[in-house]
Design a protein around this motif. Structure first.
Motif, PDB file in Angstrom:
ATOM      1  N   ASP A   1       0.835  -1.203   0.000  1.00 16.03           N
ATOM      2  CA  ASP A   1       0.000   0.000   0.000  1.00 16.03           C
ATOM      3  C   ASP A   1       0.871   1.254   0.000  1.00 16.03           C
ATOM      4  OD1 ASP A   1      -2.346  -1.505   0.106  1.00 16.03           O
ATOM      5  OD2 ASP A   1      -2.635  -1.224   2.269  1.00 16.03           O
TER       6      ASP A   1
ATOM      7  N   GLU B   1       2.508   1.779  -3.440  1.00 10.80           N
ATOM      8  CA  GLU B   1       1.526   2.292  -4.403  1.00 10.80           C
ATOM      9  C   GLU B   1       1.272   3.783  -4.183  1.00 10.80           C
ATOM     10  OE1 GLU B   1      -2.017  -0.062  -4.373  1.00 10.80           O
ATOM     11  OE2 GLU B   1      -0.923  -1.884  -4.919  1.00 10.80           O
ATOM     12  N   GLU B   2       1.067   4.167  -2.948  1.00  7.81           N
ATOM     13  CA  GLU B   2       0.825   5.573  -2.630  1.00  7.81           C
ATOM     14  C   GLU B   2       2.012   6.429  -3.063  1.00  7.81           C
ATOM     15  OE1 GLU B   2      -0.125   9.276  -1.437  1.00  7.81           O
ATOM     16  OE2 GLU B   2      -1.525   7.609  -1.632  1.00  7.81           O
TER      17      GLU B   2
ATOM     18  N   LEU C   1       4.314   5.726  -5.348  1.00  5.49           N
ATOM     19  CA  LEU C   1       4.428   5.734  -6.809  1.00  5.49           C
ATOM     20  C   LEU C   1       3.525   6.789  -7.421  1.00  5.49           C
ATOM     21  CD1 LEU C   1       4.493   2.018  -8.023  1.00  5.49           C
ATOM     22  CD2 LEU C   1       6.131   3.800  -8.615  1.00  5.49           C
ATOM     23  N   VAL C   2       2.280   6.816  -6.992  1.00  2.39           N
ATOM     24  CA  VAL C   2       1.298   7.725  -7.572  1.00  2.39           C
ATOM     25  C   VAL C   2       1.567   9.168  -7.155  1.00  2.39           C
ATOM     26  CG1 VAL C   2      -1.153   8.330  -7.600  1.00  2.39           C
ATOM     27  CG2 VAL C   2      -0.457   5.946  -7.815  1.00  2.39           C
TER      28      VAL C   2
ATOM     29  N   VAL D   1       4.113  -5.016  -6.212  1.00  4.24           N
ATOM     30  CA  VAL D   1       3.010  -4.125  -6.578  1.00  4.24           C
ATOM     31  C   VAL D   1       2.385  -4.584  -7.886  1.00  4.24           C
ATOM     32  CG1 VAL D   1       2.467  -1.786  -7.383  1.00  4.24           C
ATOM     33  CG2 VAL D   1       3.800  -2.109  -5.300  1.00  4.24           C
TER      34      VAL D   1
ATOM     35  N   GLN E   1      -1.474  -5.875  -8.436  1.00  2.00           N
ATOM     36  CA  GLN E   1      -2.393  -5.180  -9.330  1.00  2.00           C
ATOM     37  C   GLN E   1      -2.872  -6.090 -10.460  1.00  2.00           C
ATOM     38  OE1 GLN E   1      -3.893  -2.422  -8.805  1.00  2.00           O
ATOM     39  NE2 GLN E   1      -2.727  -1.972  -6.969  1.00  2.00           N
TER      40      GLN E   1
ATOM     41  N   ARG F   1      -4.474  10.033 -11.809  1.00  2.90           N
ATOM     42  CA  ARG F   1      -3.475   9.508 -10.881  1.00  2.90           C
ATOM     43  C   ARG F   1      -4.033   9.313  -9.471  1.00  2.90           C
ATOM     44  NH1 ARG F   1       2.287  10.783 -12.814  1.00  2.90           N
ATOM     45  NH2 ARG F   1       2.729  10.329 -10.666  1.00  2.90           N
TER      46      ARG F   1
ATOM     47  N   HIS G   1      -5.129   7.314  -6.278  1.00  5.43           N
ATOM     48  CA  HIS G   1      -4.492   6.119  -5.723  1.00  5.43           C
ATOM     49  C   HIS G   1      -5.246   4.854  -6.120  1.00  5.43           C
ATOM     50  CE1 HIS G   1      -2.292   3.464  -3.138  1.00  5.43           C
ATOM     51  NE2 HIS G   1      -3.389   3.153  -2.490  1.00  5.43           N
TER      52      HIS G   1
ATOM     53  N   GLN H   1      -5.959   1.423 -10.453  1.00  6.54           N
ATOM     54  CA  GLN H   1      -5.137   0.218 -10.554  1.00  6.54           C
ATOM     55  C   GLN H   1      -4.239   0.223 -11.775  1.00  6.54           C
ATOM     56  OE1 GLN H   1      -7.123  -3.599  -9.806  1.00  6.54           O
ATOM     57  NE2 GLN H   1      -8.976  -2.404  -9.514  1.00  6.54           N
TER      58      GLN H   1
ATOM     59  N   VAL I   1      -1.185   2.496 -11.300  1.00  7.72           N
ATOM     60  CA  VAL I   1      -0.228   1.890 -10.374  1.00  7.72           C
ATOM     61  C   VAL I   1       0.531   0.755 -11.057  1.00  7.72           C
ATOM     62  CG1 VAL I   1      -0.001   0.568  -8.233  1.00  7.72           C
ATOM     63  CG2 VAL I   1      -1.485   2.580  -8.302  1.00  7.72           C
TER      64      VAL I   1
ATOM     65  N   ALA J   1       4.561   0.767 -11.856  1.00  9.36           N
ATOM     66  CA  ALA J   1       5.417  -0.308 -11.341  1.00  9.36           C
ATOM     67  C   ALA J   1       6.163  -0.993 -12.476  1.00  9.36           C
ATOM     68  CB  ALA J   1       4.578  -1.327 -10.559  1.00  9.36           C
TER      69      ALA J   1
END
Length: 177
Positions: free
Chosen positions: A7, A10-11, A13-14, A51, A55, A90, A92, A95, A98, A102
């Motif tokens: 989690d 992902e946060e 990355l975005v 990640v 996803q 973008r 969160h 999917q 993300v 990744a």
């Protein structure tokens, strides 16, 4: 703990991009020790692989099984990728964004995994009982839509967002005839 770490990645990355993904920063974001992080993920690449795998698994769960009615896979592709209503680019919860971040940030090995998965999905689209060019066109339109959102390249907004989604849905229903 593993899910909390993913989690956090992902946060990050975005909101901050791939350069923000450093083991110490991820551990801090996830609220775990660096040792706890390393127990689950030995490197930045392993984090990005995790990640992407998560996803892809979530996306795969939204797709119908082989042998579904004609057009079901293409319809599910559209519905799993483009929400009914416009949402902030973008976000969160996006999917696709993300997964793409990744795949692009994890190096050639991670991107190769995503490419292989895409080849499998494209085969399913081609065998979905629709005109093959229609299924391919829907996939390319969807891919272009989320790339425009991910990079904020003048993505369609509000009414136009809904109209494009409806038009793609109509193409699926028509089956390319």
């Amino acid at each position: 703990m593993r899910e909390r770490i993913l989690d956090a990645v992902e946060e990050m990355l975005v909101s901050r991009g791939a350069d923000a993904i450093r083991l110490d920063a991820v551990a801090a974001q996830a609220g775990v020790s660096k040792g706890g992080l390393l127990h689950h993920f030995r490197s930045k690449q392993a984090l990005l692989e995790g990640v992407l795998a998560r996803q892809v698994g979530r996306f795969q769960a939204e797709l119908p099984p082989p042998g579904s009615p004609p057009g079901a896979f293409t319809r599910a592709w559209l519905e799993a990728t483009i929400p009914d209503t416009d949402v902030p680019a973008r976000a969160h919860a996006d999917q696709v964004a993300v997964a793409m971040l990744a795949a692009l940030s994890g190096g050639p090995e991670v991107l190769a995994v995503f490419r292989r998965r895409y080849e499998d999905w494209q085969e399913r689209l081609a065998d979905d009982g629709l005109d093959a060019s229609t299924a391919y066109l829907v996939r390319l339109a969807v891919d272009g839509w989320w790339m425009a959102r991910l990079l904020d390249l003048a993505p369609p907004r509000d009414d136009l967002h809904r109209e494009i989604r409806e038009r793609l849905g109509a193409m699926i229903e028509d089956g390319g005839r």
